[in-house]
Write an enzyme that holds these catalytic residues in place. Structure first.
Site, short mmCIF file in Angstrom:
data_model
loop_
_atom_site.label_atom_id
_atom_site.label_comp_id
_atom_site.label_asym_id
_atom_site.label_seq_id
_atom_site.Cartn_x
_atom_site.Cartn_y
_atom_site.Cartn_z
N CYS A 93 34.02 41.08 31.71
CA CYS A 93 33.85 41.61 33.06
C CYS A 93 34.05 43.12 33.15
O CYS A 93 33.72 43.71 34.18
CB CYS A 93 34.83 40.92 34.00
SG CYS A 93 36.57 41.28 33.63
N GLU A 131 31.96 32.52 35.00
CA GLU A 131 32.85 33.18 35.95
C GLU A 131 32.91 34.67 35.63
O GLU A 131 32.83 35.06 34.47
CB GLU A 131 34.23 32.54 35.83
CG GLU A 131 35.34 33.20 36.61
CD GLU A 131 36.03 34.30 35.84
OE1 GLU A 131 36.55 35.22 36.51
OE2 GLU A 131 36.05 34.28 34.60
N ARG A 175 42.52 37.55 44.00
CA ARG A 175 41.37 38.06 43.27
C ARG A 175 40.15 37.23 43.63
O ARG A 175 40.18 36.01 43.55
CB ARG A 175 41.60 37.97 41.76
CG ARG A 175 42.77 38.77 41.28
CD ARG A 175 43.00 38.57 39.82
NE ARG A 175 42.19 39.52 39.08
CZ ARG A 175 42.11 39.54 37.76
NH1 ARG A 175 42.76 38.65 37.04
NH2 ARG A 175 41.38 40.43 37.14
N ARG A 177 36.52 36.00 42.67
CA ARG A 177 35.77 35.79 41.44
C ARG A 177 34.43 35.17 41.82
O ARG A 177 34.32 34.41 42.77
CB ARG A 177 36.51 34.84 40.49
CG ARG A 177 37.95 35.24 40.19
CD ARG A 177 38.08 36.59 39.59
NE ARG A 177 37.75 36.55 38.18
CZ ARG A 177 37.93 37.59 37.36
NH1 ARG A 177 38.39 38.71 37.81
NH2 ARG A 177 37.61 37.48 36.10
#
Length: 181
Positions: A93, A131, A175, A177
């Site tokens: 990411c 993800e 967070r 996602r």
């Protein structure tokens, strides 16, 4: 809140399920196994996992099991990966994250999702779950994400995505996602 189980307790729990066959899972970019643990708790049997970073692999082996392979995904032949019901993973990411002040479309890590695409194309699981960070949606004004979804679609999947807040699912983090299914 789910009860914490040791790796040995999870192995014993898995071995007791003799009357029904559990769905199998392959994990790419497994890290230390957080997503895998969620799927294990949901009744999946992780048959193979992959991660490149030794520290994460050591943690995975200690907490989840020895089926993880420490190897660069670009050097993994599809024949090395067992067939499974599902393939999951969180491809890197850093190149997509808004926390990366130097993020750009040409970050070489951004292309590693293509290894995920290659393996689902070759292994043909019933479903996949990828993800990543929310910043993946905005890089290149959304064109990068559209390309990623299109690449998953081209290998035969009806692709959807959803932004989820980890805290809404018992994870002690605020967070967001992106999940691609």
């Amino acid at each position: 809140k789910l009860p914490r189980r040791t790796a040995e307790e999870r192995r014993l729990r898995k071995s007791k399920s003799t009357s029904t066959r559990r769905p199998t899972l392959v994990s790419l970019f497994a890290g230390c196994g957080g997503m895998d643990l969620g799927f294990i708790e949901a009744g999946f049997d992780v048959v193979w996992a992959n991660e490149i970073f030794k520290g994460a692999v050591d943690t995975y082996r200690h907490n989840i099991g020895g089926h993880i392979v420490e190897k660069d995904i670009r050097n993994v032949n599809s024949n090395e990966v067992p067939d499974s019901t599902i393939i999951i993973g969180g491809f890197p990411c850093q190149g997509f994250s808004v926390a990366n002040t130097g993020r750009n479309e040409d970050d070489e890590r951004n292309g590693l999702y293509l290894e995920f695409v290659r393996l689902i194309r070759d292994k043909k699981p019933q479903i996949f779950v990828a993800e990543n960070v929310k910043g993946i949606l905005s890089l290149g004004k959304g064109q990068i994400f559209d390309m990623i979804k299109n690449d998953f679609t081209k290998v035969g999947y009806d692709v959807r995505h959803e932004v989820l807040l980890a805290a809404d699912y018992g994870v002690p983090q605020k967070r967001e996602r992106v999940f691609i299914v």
